[in-house]
Every structure is written in structure tokens, then in C-alpha cells.
Write an enzyme that holds these catalytic residues in place. Structure first.
Site, PDB file in Angstrom:
ATOM      1  N   ASP A  66       1.258  -1.224   0.121  1.00  0.00           N
ATOM      2  CA  ASP A  66      -0.366   0.234  -0.110  1.00  0.00           C
ATOM      3  C   ASP A  66       0.698   1.275   0.194  1.00  0.00           C
ATOM      4  O   ASP A  66       1.690   1.363   0.656  1.00  0.00           O
ATOM      5  CB  ASP A  66      -1.367   0.610   0.963  1.00  0.00           C
ATOM      6  CG  ASP A  66      -2.033   1.125   0.935  1.00  0.00           C
ATOM      7  OD1 ASP A  66      -3.028   0.896   0.199  1.00  0.00           O
ATOM      8  OD2 ASP A  66      -2.109   2.149   1.998  1.00  0.00           O
ATOM      9  N   ASN A  74      -3.400  12.687  -4.788  1.00  0.00           N
ATOM     10  CA  ASN A  74      -4.064  13.114  -5.334  1.00  0.00           C
ATOM     11  C   ASN A  74      -5.661  14.460  -5.082  1.00  0.00           C
ATOM     12  O   ASN A  74      -5.566  14.863  -5.595  1.00  0.00           O
ATOM     13  CB  ASN A  74      -5.690  11.981  -5.440  1.00  0.00           C
ATOM     14  CG  ASN A  74      -4.869  10.922  -7.039  1.00  0.00           C
ATOM     15  OD1 ASN A  74      -4.897  11.002  -7.488  1.00  0.00           O
ATOM     16  ND2 ASN A  74      -5.684   9.662  -6.066  1.00  0.00           N
ATOM     17  N   HIS A  79      -5.774  13.591 -10.076  1.00  0.00           N
ATOM     18  CA  HIS A  79      -5.665  12.338 -10.301  1.00  0.00           C
ATOM     19  C   HIS A  79      -4.514  12.070 -11.473  1.00  0.00           C
ATOM     20  O   HIS A  79      -4.326  11.199 -11.626  1.00  0.00           O
ATOM     21  CB  HIS A  79      -7.414  11.662 -10.502  1.00  0.00           C
ATOM     22  CG  HIS A  79      -8.378  11.349  -9.511  1.00  0.00           C
ATOM     23  ND1 HIS A  79      -8.343  10.849  -8.845  1.00  0.00           N
ATOM     24  CD2 HIS A  79      -9.073  12.391  -9.219  1.00  0.00           C
ATOM     25  CE1 HIS A  79      -8.498  10.657  -7.244  1.00  0.00           C
ATOM     26  NE2 HIS A  79     -10.001  12.042  -7.908  1.00  0.00           N
ATOM     27  N   ASP A  83      -1.924   9.611 -11.435  1.00  0.00           N
ATOM     28  CA  ASP A  83      -1.823   8.118 -11.756  1.00  0.00           C
ATOM     29  C   ASP A  83       0.080   7.926 -12.589  1.00  0.00           C
ATOM     30  O   ASP A  83       0.525   6.886 -12.562  1.00  0.00           O
ATOM     31  CB  ASP A  83      -2.566   8.930 -13.461  1.00  0.00           C
ATOM     32  CG  ASP A  83      -3.963   7.798 -13.281  1.00  0.00           C
ATOM     33  OD1 ASP A  83      -4.055   7.467 -11.714  1.00  0.00           O
ATOM     34  OD2 ASP A  83      -4.871   9.229 -14.796  1.00  0.00           O
ATOM     35  N   ASP A 109      -4.379   2.137  -4.089  1.00  0.00           N
ATOM     36  CA  ASP A 109      -3.119   2.204  -4.126  1.00  0.00           C
ATOM     37  C   ASP A 109      -2.619   1.114  -3.813  1.00  0.00           C
ATOM     38  O   ASP A 109      -1.363   0.862  -3.066  1.00  0.00           O
ATOM     39  CB  ASP A 109      -2.334   3.349  -3.831  1.00  0.00           C
ATOM     40  CG  ASP A 109      -3.088   3.554  -2.527  1.00  0.00           C
ATOM     41  OD1 ASP A 109      -4.210   3.000  -1.936  1.00  0.00           O
ATOM     42  OD2 ASP A 109      -2.413   4.123  -1.565  1.00  0.00           O
TER      43      ASP A 109
END
Length: 191
Positions: A66, A74, A79, A83, A109
């Protein structure tokens, strides 16, 4: 004697088969990172279980990863940058693990790595440490955006062919949450 004539119809289904295979591959691949998705993970796990029953492999390790600090990326940068961070991390993973290992992005994630036929936990811990080190390096996008994330990793050994993958992932997840609670940017081995 009459001339015997055989009449038939031949269809070339090569293109249809290729399209089918391509659609199957797309269904098992995360569209952003190009690694396996949850469905791809399930298919790979079924293959591993078959290999274990056949005696081809004796064990494997699951790493549940994680990303620490990803939500803030974010929230702060949007985003599109998020990304790019996910792509960056996927490329790091691909460089660290062997070609014979398996990588999946199972959501947001979260990533799962499967390491087959590693004979010592120390090697797995070395790989986890390397992932954590590389993930924590500064990522730069242009001159104005510098991002630092981390990785918390839960590790679980599977050495029985009759495993329940839901339990395997749950144990790796528990170990990963223990790593997070212990200060993040570290790994923990399920025991």
C-alpha cells in the site's frame, strides 16, 4: 464409377480467436499500469495452485503493498499526477522483481506481488526493503512538482497447495496494516 465430390465450407477463425484472446487479456489487465488487475491475480493464483499440486513449485510469498501518502498526492495535485505516480511505482516494481514474479494492481494504490520459489525469507525481506527504499525517493514532475510517497508491505508465505487465497491475502493485508501502524514505510511478515 461416379466422380465423388466433397463439398464443404472452411472458415478462418484466426482473427476471431485473436480478438477473443485480446479481449481476455484486456479483462485481466489494469488499464493504467498495464500489470494484472484483480481478475488477472485470480487467474495467476489458480495457475500457481495447479503448479503446487503438480509438484512444480513448493512455495511462494505474497507481498501486499500500500502506498503511503498517495491520497495526499491525489488531493493536492489531482488524479493526473496521481496516475503518473502509480505508473512510476509500477515501473519501480518491475525493475526490482524478477520477470518470473507476478505484479498486480488490485485497486487504488494497492499492489500485490507474488514471488515464487524464493528459498529464504531474507531474500524476500531484501526485496521488500528495496521496494520501500525506491518508493521513498523523491519523484519530480517538471520543475514545480516534487512528490515523496512511501510503501508499507505485508508479507505472507504460502507453502501448502491447498491454500485459500482469500485467507492468504487477508493475512498479507493484516501484516501490511501492522507495518502501517508501526510507522509506515516498512514491511512486516505475517506470523
Amino acid at each position: 464409377m461416379e466422380n465423388k465430390v466433397l463439398q464443404g465450407l472452411v472458415n478462418d477463425i484466426t482473427e476471431r480467436k485473436m480478438l477473443e484472446e485480446s479481449a481476455n487479456q484486456l479483462a485481466m489487465t489494469d488499464h493504467l499500469t498495464n500489470v494484472a488487475n484483480r481478475l488477472g491475480l485470480e487467474k495467476n493464483v489458480a495457475k500457481i495452485q495447479f503448479e503446487m499440486h503438480a509438484g512444480l513449485i513448493g512455495s511462494f510469498y505474497v507481498l501486499m503493498i500500500d502506498l503511503d501518502g498517495f491520497k495526499a498526492v491525489n488531493d493536492q495535485y489531482g488524479h493526473e499526477i496521481g496516475d503518473k505516480v502509480l505508473l512510476h511505482f509500477t515501473q519501480l516494481l518491475s525493475k526490482i522483481v524478477r520477470k518470473s514474479d507476478f505484479i498486480a494492481r488490485t485497486g487504488g494504490d494497492e499492489f500485490v506481488v507474488i514471488l515464487k520459489e524464493v528459498d529464504a525469507i531474507e531474500k524476500v525481506q531484501h526485496i521488500a526493503s528495496k521496494i520501500i527504499h525506491e518508493a521513498s525517493q523523491m519523484i519530480e514532475f517538471g520543475e514545480s512538482i516534487q512528490i515523496q510517497i512511501g510503501a508499507s508491505i505485508g508479507i505472507n508465505l504460502v507453502d501448502q497447495a491447498n491454500f485459500d487465497m482469500a485467507k492468504v491475502l487477508q493475512r498479507a493485508d493484516e501484516a501490511m496494516y501492522y507495518a502501517k501502524k508501526s510507522g509506515k514505510n516498512r514491511y512486516h511478515v505475517f506470523s
